[in-house]
Design a protein around this motif. Structure first.
Motif, short mmCIF file in Angstrom:
data_model
loop_
_atom_site.label_atom_id
_atom_site.label_comp_id
_atom_site.label_asym_id
_atom_site.label_seq_id
_atom_site.Cartn_x
_atom_site.Cartn_y
_atom_site.Cartn_z
N GLU A 11 0.46 -1.36 0.43
CA GLU A 11 -0.07 -0.46 0.01
C GLU A 11 0.92 1.32 0.35
OE1 GLU A 11 -2.41 -0.36 2.94
OE2 GLU A 11 -4.20 -2.17 1.77
N ASN A 12 1.51 0.93 -0.77
CA ASN A 12 2.65 2.46 -1.22
C ASN A 12 3.79 2.63 -0.13
OD1 ASN A 12 1.21 3.03 -3.63
ND2 ASN A 12 -0.10 4.44 -2.80
N LYS A 344 5.06 6.46 -0.15
CA LYS A 344 4.71 6.87 -1.65
C LYS A 344 5.14 6.01 -2.64
CE LYS A 344 4.21 11.95 -0.78
NZ LYS A 344 4.34 13.52 -0.79
N GLY A 346 4.37 3.28 -4.94
CA GLY A 346 3.31 3.02 -5.60
C GLY A 346 3.15 4.64 -6.90
N GLN A 347 3.57 5.43 -7.25
CA GLN A 347 3.54 6.71 -7.36
C GLN A 347 5.07 6.71 -8.94
OE1 GLN A 347 3.49 10.40 -5.07
NE2 GLN A 347 1.25 9.74 -4.10
N ASP A 348 4.15 7.90 -9.91
CA ASP A 348 4.83 7.64 -10.97
C ASP A 348 6.13 8.60 -10.62
OD1 ASP A 348 3.54 6.13 -11.76
OD2 ASP A 348 2.59 7.52 -12.96
N LYS A 349 7.24 8.61 -11.18
CA LYS A 349 8.13 9.56 -10.41
C LYS A 349 7.94 10.81 -11.89
CE LYS A 349 11.91 6.14 -8.62
NZ LYS A 349 13.04 5.75 -9.63
N THR A 350 7.30 11.92 -11.40
CA THR A 350 7.12 13.04 -12.55
C THR A 350 8.04 13.84 -11.59
OG1 THR A 350 5.77 13.67 -10.42
CG2 THR A 350 5.05 12.62 -12.80
N ASN A 351 8.65 13.90 -11.15
CA ASN A 351 9.86 14.96 -10.93
C ASN A 351 11.02 15.04 -10.98
OD1 ASN A 351 7.52 16.24 -10.25
ND2 ASN A 351 7.79 16.81 -7.53
N MET A 373 9.21 10.43 -6.92
CA MET A 373 7.62 10.76 -6.62
C MET A 373 7.53 12.42 -6.42
SD MET A 373 9.02 8.09 -5.75
CE MET A 373 8.19 6.27 -5.57
N ASP A 374 5.97 12.73 -6.16
CA ASP A 374 5.82 14.28 -5.51
C ASP A 374 5.97 14.16 -4.43
OD1 ASP A 374 4.85 16.54 -6.48
OD2 ASP A 374 2.18 16.28 -5.79
N ASP A 379 7.64 14.06 4.21
CA ASP A 379 7.33 12.58 3.42
C ASP A 379 9.12 11.84 4.12
OD1 ASP A 379 5.90 13.41 1.64
OD2 ASP A 379 6.42 13.84 -0.34
#
Ligand code: LLP
Length: 431
Positions: A11-12, A344, A346-351, A373-374, A379
């Motif tokens: 769960e992330n 976080k 599971g999140q995409d690496k957008t940064n 990730m964001d 964090d």
């Protein structure tokens, strides 16, 4: 970030040894070194099995300089490894951990009189002798105590290997050991007749660190085995132990393509047998001294994200609550690492950001321009593979306290080194 050892995601949330990083942060605060005990033990077992410790009587000596809390000494002993120490402090740590002294190899290019006397008193198994100064000191102390000391000679074999390159030279320009190419080693062996309390039983060389190629080791084996024969033929001394040093490379980032422990060991053993057969000598006891390849991937550092500075069209600096004080390797060697946000996963690496430490130094950067990730203040940032030469090279620069170390295994955590306190920082100071 490549998941190492027992790392898993649920769960992330990132878990290590079955314990979530979030829970570890809450319980121990950050920065925190997290130590995957199962992976360390597995790595030890890989070495024991593939270096044929039980079948051939070979020895695996863990290089304590990589990471040496007392808890590590205990693991190393339980896993049946020997231990390489390089200072009175490391020796004292081993002694206080009840590590068997006969399983210690004492290295170092400038052991002091006190360190040598301490080692002889404790009954250290082997001194790895680096120079004449040391020979004189060992002889003097052994005479006083009426004992004899078994030693290896450290040799500069003319091979130098690091991650991506390796050279064979007649290299004599090193602070370590007796050079082969200019006859220094032979003079030293010749001089042994003046050192009646010293017994030469082995030879040692260390060709570098973070090595991916097996080739330089095979050359080292060839040189060392030929030397065993030469020493027997010329001086009638039986060299029964050949110590090939450490250096096996590990994964830090995608650029690193390490071989397995098994591959390294198998190649080395096979080559030793082949060379010894060719030159007609018995295969001596082989010793290997891994440090990094036992602990690097088993250690991670978790930090809390603090300030985030976004410089438009330039770069985003994400600062964490540690830095070059708990990991000097990026600043010192431009070493690369991978990271993630442990809460976080599971999140995409957008940064794309640069991870900065909290020291008053522009060079205190842990990772430059990494995709992530964001990211928000608060964090949990995890940097993987900090287990070797992280804690052991940590400092109190800026009077920043050293983090705690916690060992995790089977869903349980165990504090193995306390976080330093402000009082600890002043312990040695006199007002
Ligand atoms: N044996 C000897 C005699 C050594 O000098 C060393 C490392 C080892 C064994 C263990 O090498 P390993 O298996 O860990 O590569 N601080 C640097 C590494 C310095 C290594 C010094 N000698 C770093 O953080 O990369």
């Amino acid at each position: 970030m490549k998941l190492q050892g027992t790392m898993s995601v649920n769960e992330n949330e990132l878990y290590i040894g079955g314990v979530s990083c979030k829970e570890l942060k809450e319980k121990y605060q950050t920065p925190l070194y997290v130590f995957d005990e199962k992976l360390v033990r597995n790595n030890c077992r890989e070495y024991i099995e593939h270096f044929k410790v039980n079948e051939n009587n070979n020895k695996v000596a863990y290089a304590g300089k990589a990471f040496l809390p007392m808890h590590m000494c205990k693991i190393i002993n339980e896993e049946n490894l020997y231990l390489d120490v390089v200072s009175g402090g490391e020796l004292y740590t081993a002694h206080k951990s009840n590590f068997p002294m006969e399983k210690i190899l004492f290295h170092g290019n400038n052991k002091t009189l006190d360190e040598i006397a301490f080692g002889i008193d404790l009954g250290v198994g082997r001194f790895v002798v680096d120079n004449y100064y040391e020979l004189d000191l060992i002889q003097k102390i052994c005479e006083q105590k009426n004992t004899k000391q078994a030693v290896y000679f450290r040799i500069t074999p003319g091979i130098e290997a690091h991650t991506h390159d390796y050279i064979k030279t007649g290299q004599i320009d090193s602070k370590f050991g007796f050079a082969l190419s200019n006859g220094d080693l032979h003079d030293a062996i010749e001089s042994l007749k003046n050192y009646s309390n010293i017994e030469l039983v082995g030879i040692h060389a260390h060709i570098g660190s973070q090595i991916f190629d097996v080739e330089p080791y095979l050359d080292e084996v060839k040189i060392m085995m030929n030397l065993v024969k030469e020493i027997k033929d010329s001086y009638n001394i039986d060299i029964t132990e050949v110590d090939l040093g450490g250096g096996v490379g590990v994964y830090y980032t995608e650029d690193d393509k390490p071989r397995t422990i098994k591959e390294f060991c198998e190649h080395i053993i096979e080559k030793s047998q082949q060379v010894c057969q060719e030159i007609g000598i018995e295969v001596p006891t082989l010793i290997i001294e891994p440090g990094r390849s036992i602990v690097a991937n088993a250690g991670s550092t978790i930090y809390t994200v603090g300030s985030i500075k976004d410089i438009k069209d330039v770069r985003t600096y994400v600062s964490v609550d540690g830095g070059m004080t708990d990991n000097i390797r990026p600043s010192l060697y431009q070493a690369g690492y991978e990271c993630a946000i442990a809460n976080k996963m599971g999140q995409d690496k957008t940064n794309q950001v640069t991870i900065a430490g909290k020291c008053c130094e522009s060079g205190d950067i842990l990772i430059t321009d990494v995709d992530i990730m964001d990211i928000e203040s608060g964090d949990i940032l995890i940097i993987a593979s900090t287990g070797a030469y992280g804690y052991s090279m940590a400092s109190n620069y800026n009077k920043i306290v050293k983090p705690a170390v916690v060992s995790v295994q089977n869903g349980k955590d165990k504090l193995i080194c306390k976080r330093q306190s402000y009082e600890d920082l002043l312990k040695l100071e006199i007002l």
